[in-house]
Scaffold this active site. Structure first.
Site, PDB file in Angstrom:
ATOM      1  N   GLY A  36       0.790  -1.236   0.000  1.00 47.09           N
ATOM      2  CA  GLY A  36       0.000   0.000   0.000  1.00 47.09           C
ATOM      3  C   GLY A  36       0.816   1.277   0.000  1.00 47.09           C
ATOM      4  O   GLY A  36       1.705   1.488  -0.832  1.00 47.09           O
ATOM      5  N   ASP A  81       8.583  -6.652  13.481  1.00 41.55           N
ATOM      6  CA  ASP A  81       7.255  -6.345  14.019  1.00 41.55           C
ATOM      7  C   ASP A  81       7.391  -5.064  14.834  1.00 41.55           C
ATOM      8  O   ASP A  81       7.938  -5.079  15.943  1.00 41.55           O
ATOM      9  CB  ASP A  81       6.760  -7.500  14.901  1.00 41.55           C
ATOM     10  CG  ASP A  81       5.340  -7.267  15.394  1.00 41.55           C
ATOM     11  OD1 ASP A  81       4.894  -6.099  15.412  1.00 41.55           O
ATOM     12  OD2 ASP A  81       4.677  -8.267  15.745  1.00 41.55           O
ATOM     13  N   TYR A 177      -9.721   2.389  15.905  1.00 41.96           N
ATOM     14  CA  TYR A 177      -8.659   2.760  14.954  1.00 41.96           C
ATOM     15  C   TYR A 177      -8.507   4.291  14.953  1.00 41.96           C
ATOM     16  O   TYR A 177      -7.391   4.817  15.009  1.00 41.96           O
ATOM     17  CB  TYR A 177      -9.033   2.242  13.566  1.00 41.96           C
ATOM     18  CG  TYR A 177      -8.168   2.731  12.432  1.00 41.96           C
ATOM     19  CD1 TYR A 177      -6.921   2.162  12.184  1.00 41.96           C
ATOM     20  CD2 TYR A 177      -8.609   3.764  11.593  1.00 41.96           C
ATOM     21  CE1 TYR A 177      -6.136   2.608  11.125  1.00 41.96           C
ATOM     22  CE2 TYR A 177      -7.833   4.208  10.537  1.00 41.96           C
ATOM     23  CZ  TYR A 177      -6.601   3.629  10.307  1.00 41.96           C
ATOM     24  OH  TYR A 177      -5.825   4.075   9.258  1.00 41.96           O
ATOM     25  N   ILE A 210      -7.778   5.506   0.929  1.00 43.75           N
ATOM     26  CA  ILE A 210      -6.805   5.287  -0.152  1.00 43.75           C
ATOM     27  C   ILE A 210      -6.958   3.833  -0.611  1.00 43.75           C
ATOM     28  O   ILE A 210      -7.116   2.933   0.223  1.00 43.75           O
ATOM     29  CB  ILE A 210      -5.360   5.508   0.363  1.00 43.75           C
ATOM     30  CG1 ILE A 210      -5.199   6.886   1.035  1.00 43.75           C
ATOM     31  CG2 ILE A 210      -4.345   5.324  -0.767  1.00 43.75           C
ATOM     32  CD1 ILE A 210      -5.356   8.087   0.142  1.00 43.75           C
ATOM     33  N   MET A 214      -5.489  -2.513   2.632  1.00 44.62           N
ATOM     34  CA  MET A 214      -6.208  -2.236   3.887  1.00 44.62           C
ATOM     35  C   MET A 214      -7.680  -1.925   3.638  1.00 44.62           C
ATOM     36  O   MET A 214      -8.539  -2.230   4.454  1.00 44.62           O
ATOM     37  CB  MET A 214      -5.551  -1.057   4.618  1.00 44.62           C
ATOM     38  CG  MET A 214      -6.198  -0.745   5.959  1.00 44.62           C
ATOM     39  SD  MET A 214      -5.389   0.602   6.847  1.00 44.62           S
ATOM     40  CE  MET A 214      -4.097  -0.238   7.718  1.00 44.62           C
TER      41      MET A 214
HETATM   42  N1  LIG Z   1      -5.609   2.876   3.072  1.00 42.10           N
HETATM   43  C1  LIG Z   1      -6.270   3.840   3.676  1.00 42.10           C
HETATM   44  O1  LIG Z   1      -7.415   4.173   3.307  1.00 42.10           O
HETATM   45  C2  LIG Z   1      -5.660   4.603   4.811  1.00 42.10           C
HETATM   46  C3  LIG Z   1      -6.298   5.780   5.227  1.00 42.10           C
HETATM   47  C4  LIG Z   1      -5.750   6.494   6.279  1.00 42.10           C
HETATM   48  C5  LIG Z   1      -4.588   6.057   6.888  1.00 42.10           C
HETATM   49  N2  LIG Z   1      -3.998   4.915   6.450  1.00 42.10           N
HETATM   50  C6  LIG Z   1      -2.775   4.507   7.140  1.00 42.10           C
HETATM   51  O2  LIG Z   1      -1.745   4.369   6.186  1.00 42.10           O
HETATM   52  C7  LIG Z   1      -0.799   3.407   6.653  1.00 42.10           C
HETATM   53  C8  LIG Z   1      -0.561   2.378   5.566  1.00 42.10           C
HETATM   54  O3  LIG Z   1      -1.790   1.725   5.306  1.00 42.10           O
HETATM   55  P1  LIG Z   1      -2.058   0.964   3.934  1.00 42.10           P
HETATM   56  O4  LIG Z   1      -3.373   1.390   3.458  1.00 42.10           O
HETATM   57  O5  LIG Z   1      -0.880   1.069   3.057  1.00 42.10           O
HETATM   58  O6  LIG Z   1      -2.237  -0.523   4.504  1.00 42.10           O
HETATM   59  P2  LIG Z   1      -1.635  -1.900   4.008  1.00 42.10           P
HETATM   60  O7  LIG Z   1      -2.373  -2.913   4.800  1.00 42.10           O
HETATM   61  O8  LIG Z   1      -1.652  -1.972   2.535  1.00 42.10           O
HETATM   62  O9  LIG Z   1      -0.115  -1.830   4.487  1.00 42.10           O
HETATM   63  C9  LIG Z   1       0.218  -1.840   5.846  1.00 42.10           C
HETATM   64  C10 LIG Z   1       1.566  -2.513   5.985  1.00 42.10           C
HETATM   65  O10 LIG Z   1       1.923  -2.480   7.369  1.00 42.10           O
HETATM   66  C11 LIG Z   1       2.493  -3.734   7.685  1.00 42.10           C
HETATM   67  N3  LIG Z   1       2.354  -3.989   9.109  1.00 42.10           N
HETATM   68  C12 LIG Z   1       1.231  -4.239   9.816  1.00 42.10           C
HETATM   69  N4  LIG Z   1       1.509  -4.490  11.083  1.00 42.10           N
HETATM   70  C13 LIG Z   1       2.865  -4.413  11.198  1.00 42.10           C
HETATM   71  C14 LIG Z   1       3.767  -4.602  12.275  1.00 42.10           C
HETATM   72  N5  LIG Z   1       3.331  -4.917  13.493  1.00 42.10           N
HETATM   73  N6  LIG Z   1       5.088  -4.442  12.036  1.00 42.10           N
HETATM   74  C15 LIG Z   1       5.540  -4.134  10.799  1.00 42.10           C
HETATM   75  N7  LIG Z   1       4.731  -3.968   9.745  1.00 42.10           N
HETATM   76  C16 LIG Z   1       3.401  -4.103   9.943  1.00 42.10           C
HETATM   77  C17 LIG Z   1       1.697  -4.741   6.875  1.00 42.10           C
HETATM   78  O11 LIG Z   1       2.389  -5.975   6.743  1.00 42.10           O
HETATM   79  C18 LIG Z   1       1.549  -3.985   5.564  1.00 42.10           C
HETATM   80  O12 LIG Z   1       2.618  -4.262   4.694  1.00 42.10           O
HETATM   81  C19 LIG Z   1      -1.385   2.826   7.926  1.00 42.10           C
HETATM   82  O13 LIG Z   1      -0.795   3.453   9.050  1.00 42.10           O
HETATM   83  C20 LIG Z   1      -2.844   3.180   7.828  1.00 42.10           C
HETATM   84  O14 LIG Z   1      -3.450   3.257   9.096  1.00 42.10           O
HETATM   85  C21 LIG Z   1      -4.495   4.165   5.435  1.00 42.10           C
END
Ligand SMILES: NC(=O)c1ccc[n+]([C@@H]2O[C@H](COP(=O)([O-])OP(=O)(O)OC[C@H]3O[C@@H](n4cnc5c(N)ncnc54)[C@H](O)[C@@H]3O)[C@@H](O)[C@H]2O)c1
Length: 276
Positions: A36, A81, A177, A210, A214
């Protein structure tokens, strides 16, 4: 704005092969690098000439794409982690043994568990709090010796935390969250003030919805209502590149004096309540 890439003046004449690229360009660590927003941030930084270390629970190897072929030598990944303090400590020890300084840390790793507050299991709260709040805290703290090395208030190292619009305007259905994202916004603000004198800025990018794995879960595959509610006033859902653009701005020369902000990247979604 693209980052300036300047060779370090103090680069050794013959660095060992495993660290040579660290002396050629600016360097960043990105958590959540396997997927992501974090993954796209890694790719965009590499394409801008940075050296990047990706951290993730999952395998964060680069995709086999032609556009990234030239970048491979500037990328390394570690499994970590970020919710476990000892893991974070160990990985930063390994990184510190390979590179003397760091220009930027991007904290993107995060987890969401959907549900009404009264229905959450305690373990779900612990997981979201440890990954979304304690994780960035532990990573920033562990990165500080590297970030402070060579930085100054006039040319600060940068930390960018990926927060969420949910931390500004909480969303029913992902309430806890949202609590963790509000907490990490505050965490970043306090770090911004505490670290500024030593030449480190800390800012938050707060995305709206986005398109990433997720948001591709069961809730987005139902009757389409989730996707409709995720639509921004600009008439589309955000993309990882929209967030990466904001991250690159905050890492660039044009943002040297930007510190302690929460920058929404949501197409205007939070600006007014909309009918969905
Ligand atoms: N996608 C959205 O709509 C959105 C909106 C607002 C905020 N966010 C934030 O953006 C960030 C990225 O989200 P994303 O959409 O790319 O999600 P995603 O699920 O595509 O990617 C998240 C990544 O974090 C890694 N991860 C999870 N737990 C972990 C841990 N304990 N240690 C190490 N790595 C870990 C996962 O393996 C994954 O690769 C997050 O903080 C999320 O809360 C996302």
């Amino acid at each position: 704005m693209p980052a300036q890439i300047a060779p370090r003046a103090d680069a050794p004449a013959s660095p060992t092969p495993s660290i040579s690229h660290e002396y050629m360009s600016k360097s960043a660590i990105v958590t959540g690098a396997a997927s992501g927003i974090g993954r796209r941030a890694v790719e965009r930084l590499l394409l801008e000439g940075w050296s990047v270390i990706g951290l993730d629970l999952a395998d964060a190897a680069l995709a086999e794409r032609d556009e990234l072929a030239e970048c491979r030598a500037r990328y390394t990944s570690f499994t970590c982690d970020i919710g476990i303090g000892a893991d974070v400590h160990d990985v930063f020890q390994k990184i510190a043994a390979r590179m003397p300084k760091l220009d930027a840390l991007i904290c993107s790793a995060g987890v969401v568990r959907f549900g009404a507050l009264e229905n959450h299991e305690s373990e779900e709260l612990d997981l979201m709090f440890s990954v979304n709040v304690k994780g960035p805290w532990a990573c920033i703290r562990s990165a500080l010796p590297l970030l402070r090395n060579g930085s100054s208030p006039h040319d600060p190292a940068r930390v960018v935390v990926i927060g969420s619009i949910g931390g500004i305007r909480p969303k029913v259905g992902s309430g806890f969250y949202s609590v963790t994202k509000a907490a990490v916004h505050v965490l970043a603000s306090v770090f911004a003030v505490e670290l500024a004198p030593s030449g480190v800025t800390v800012n938050v990018v707060a995305p709206g919805t986005i398109e990433t794995p997720m948001t591709q879960g069961p809730r987005s595959r139902d009757d389409g209502s989730y996707n409709r509610s995720a639509m921004s006033p600009l008439g589309r859902i955000g993309r990882p590149d929209d967030v990466a653009d904001a991250v690159l701005y905050l890492l660039g020369d044009g943002a040297k004096y930007v510190n302690g902000v929460v920058l929404p990247v949501d197409g205007g979604s939070r600006a007014a309540f909309t009918k969905t």
